[in-house]
Design a protein around this motif. Sequence first.
Motif, PDB file in Angstrom:
ATOM      1  N   ILE A   1       0.779  -1.384   0.097  1.00 54.21           N
ATOM      2  CA  ILE A   1      -0.285  -0.416  -0.469  1.00 54.21           C
ATOM      3  C   ILE A   1       1.109   1.207  -0.058  1.00 54.21           C
ATOM      4  O   ILE A   1       1.958   1.107   1.040  1.00 54.21           O
ATOM      5  CB  ILE A   1      -1.057   0.265   1.403  1.00 54.21           C
ATOM      6  CG1 ILE A   1      -1.694  -1.469   1.573  1.00 54.21           C
ATOM      7  CG2 ILE A   1      -1.701   1.376   1.563  1.00 54.21           C
ATOM      8  CD1 ILE A   1      -2.662  -1.135   2.926  1.00 54.21           C
ATOM      9  N   MET A   2       0.849   2.061  -1.076  1.00 56.49           N
ATOM     10  CA  MET A   2       1.393   3.148  -1.124  1.00 56.49           C
ATOM     11  C   MET A   2       0.459   4.713  -1.599  1.00 56.49           C
ATOM     12  O   MET A   2      -0.601   4.879  -1.483  1.00 56.49           O
ATOM     13  CB  MET A   2       2.680   2.862  -2.428  1.00 56.49           C
ATOM     14  CG  MET A   2       3.412   2.050  -2.481  1.00 56.49           C
ATOM     15  SD  MET A   2       4.186   1.953  -0.976  1.00 56.49           S
ATOM     16  CE  MET A   2       5.030   3.340  -1.239  1.00 56.49           C
ATOM     17  N   ARG A   3       1.033   5.036  -0.385  1.00 56.33           N
ATOM     18  CA  ARG A   3       0.252   6.272  -0.251  1.00 56.33           C
ATOM     19  C   ARG A   3       0.593   7.175  -1.110  1.00 56.33           C
ATOM     20  O   ARG A   3       1.969   8.093  -1.865  1.00 56.33           O
ATOM     21  CB  ARG A   3       0.066   7.491   0.953  1.00 56.33           C
ATOM     22  CG  ARG A   3       0.425   8.916   0.842  1.00 56.33           C
ATOM     23  CD  ARG A   3       0.160   9.703   1.742  1.00 56.33           C
ATOM     24  NE  ARG A   3       0.071  10.911   1.999  1.00 56.33           N
ATOM     25  CZ  ARG A   3       0.111  12.272   2.310  1.00 56.33           C
ATOM     26  NH1 ARG A   3       1.174  12.475   2.978  1.00 56.33           N
ATOM     27  NH2 ARG A   3      -0.116  13.717   1.796  1.00 56.33           N
ATOM     28  N   ASN A   4      -0.103   7.633  -2.571  1.00 52.14           N
ATOM     29  CA  ASN A   4       0.247   9.039  -3.481  1.00 52.14           C
ATOM     30  C   ASN A   4       0.158  10.385  -2.671  1.00 52.14           C
ATOM     31  O   ASN A   4      -0.575  10.842  -3.538  1.00 52.14           O
ATOM     32  CB  ASN A   4      -0.796   8.449  -4.636  1.00 52.14           C
ATOM     33  CG  ASN A   4      -0.863   9.498  -5.933  1.00 52.14           C
ATOM     34  OD1 ASN A   4       0.161  10.049  -5.809  1.00 52.14           O
ATOM     35  ND2 ASN A   4      -1.155   9.371  -7.093  1.00 52.14           N
ATOM     36  N   VAL A   5       1.568  10.565  -2.728  1.00 51.33           N
ATOM     37  CA  VAL A   5       1.026  11.898  -2.425  1.00 51.33           C
ATOM     38  C   VAL A   5       0.846  13.161  -3.257  1.00 51.33           C
ATOM     39  O   VAL A   5       0.333  14.379  -2.838  1.00 51.33           O
ATOM     40  CB  VAL A   5       3.036  12.294  -1.609  1.00 51.33           C
ATOM     41  CG1 VAL A   5       2.968  14.109  -0.788  1.00 51.33           C
ATOM     42  CG2 VAL A   5       3.003  11.003  -0.714  1.00 51.33           C
ATOM     43  N   SER A   6       1.625  12.903  -4.112  1.00 52.15           N
ATOM     44  CA  SER A   6       1.269  14.031  -5.273  1.00 52.15           C
ATOM     45  C   SER A   6      -0.237  14.361  -5.160  1.00 52.15           C
ATOM     46  O   SER A   6      -0.821  15.534  -5.844  1.00 52.15           O
ATOM     47  CB  SER A   6       1.594  13.976  -6.605  1.00 52.15           C
ATOM     48  OG  SER A   6       3.022  13.980  -6.308  1.00 52.15           O
ATOM     49  N   ALA A   7      -1.274  13.167  -5.059  1.00 50.84           N
ATOM     50  CA  ALA A   7      -3.239  13.566  -5.341  1.00 50.84           C
ATOM     51  C   ALA A   7      -3.118  15.075  -4.523  1.00 50.84           C
ATOM     52  O   ALA A   7      -4.349  14.520  -4.612  1.00 50.84           O
ATOM     53  CB  ALA A   7      -3.329  12.129  -5.424  1.00 50.84           C
ATOM     54  N   THR A   8      -2.822  14.338  -3.459  1.00 51.91           N
ATOM     55  CA  THR A   8      -3.256  15.309  -2.079  1.00 51.91           C
ATOM     56  C   THR A   8      -2.834  16.739  -1.314  1.00 51.91           C
ATOM     57  O   THR A   8      -2.898  17.662  -1.071  1.00 51.91           O
ATOM     58  CB  THR A   8      -4.003  14.364  -0.977  1.00 51.91           C
ATOM     59  OG1 THR A   8      -3.054  13.735  -0.062  1.00 51.91           O
ATOM     60  CG2 THR A   8      -4.918  12.751  -1.476  1.00 51.91           C
TER      61      THR A   8
END
Length: 367
Positions: free
Chosen positions: A275-282
Amino acid sequence: MFDTYSIIPFSQRRLDSIAQMFVRKYPRRKWTPEMAKMVRNMTSTLLSKPHKNVQLSYELIQHNGESGLGTLVDKFSIPGATNDHGEFDAWHTFNSPLLHDGVGNREIQTLDEYTGTSELGNATVYLVPEEGITVVADIDDILRDTRIWDPSTGLANSFGIDYKIWSNMPSILNSWTVADPTMHFHYSTTTPQPDARMYLQFVLDYYPPGSFDFRPMNFGTLQQITDPRRVNLIRTMQSFPKRRFILLGDTSNQDAMAGYPAMVAQFPDQIQCIIMRNVSATDSTNAFPYTTKGFKGVNPALYQFIRTSDDLVGIDFAGGGCRNYTFPQNVTFSEAYASWKTVERLIVPSSWNAKISAAKAWFKKTF
């Protein structure tokens, strides 16, 4: 592998001058008493020195419910002594009737560990059975709002600002323990080991209790310098070949972006989910590129990129699940870039704005 070290005494003036490098956004005159205490503690532990040729002994205590009373489970010494880097790494076999066998059950047992030489060396030991699920979680920018992609902000958030959770992750991870009380949590970070106490306290305040891996303070091998997360992760996977693993990280963490999918190839029967948080999305302040090339060839059912913690709601990890199929992934297996304006905002100090505007006006008038 663990380190033994002691704090080097510095004058407060000298310590403050060193600490200022880590919190450049906050001049010394603007430090609050709480901030000054935190940044001095973090800096002094980071500047600790290793102890070689130290013989270490431990007592393990099992506490009995609410009474607070404890029973001695084991007392032992580490074979040999610490090496020139102050490091030691050893196995110990328990032979106590108070402990359950790690084979055939999934109950995690906890013991209090005491060194007898320093209260700062005391810890909690987790006896993890050979089967079950282990969650290996990075901390910065998946459990904690650090903003490590912005160096000055990331350092200030690590050395001088109270740690803050990211999104609703405490509720998410604690709900996993309700669904599967035998789930083991292992927290992994590349923060140097002497600065572990702030991370430990933060995690224990908000997240399920569990074991930890940190960056060794004294680098014994080249891999410990260049890729400490992978070294620690491989050791964990090899120690528990029958357990399934869920790996948590974020896209600003380059070693996790490369190392996590590599674990699927190296340990194909052990990785249940990445599971990777897509930092750029938020977060539009994340200016630096990341690549998803490492996930090419990995079964899409084994990973997902999330935007917020709510994307993890409803996944049956205890039942072998991994994905939330209510939102698309759109993984291109290539590099992703932020706009140049975002990069410029991070790289160019705000104090330069007036000078840059004046230079632009002069250039336009002259040419």
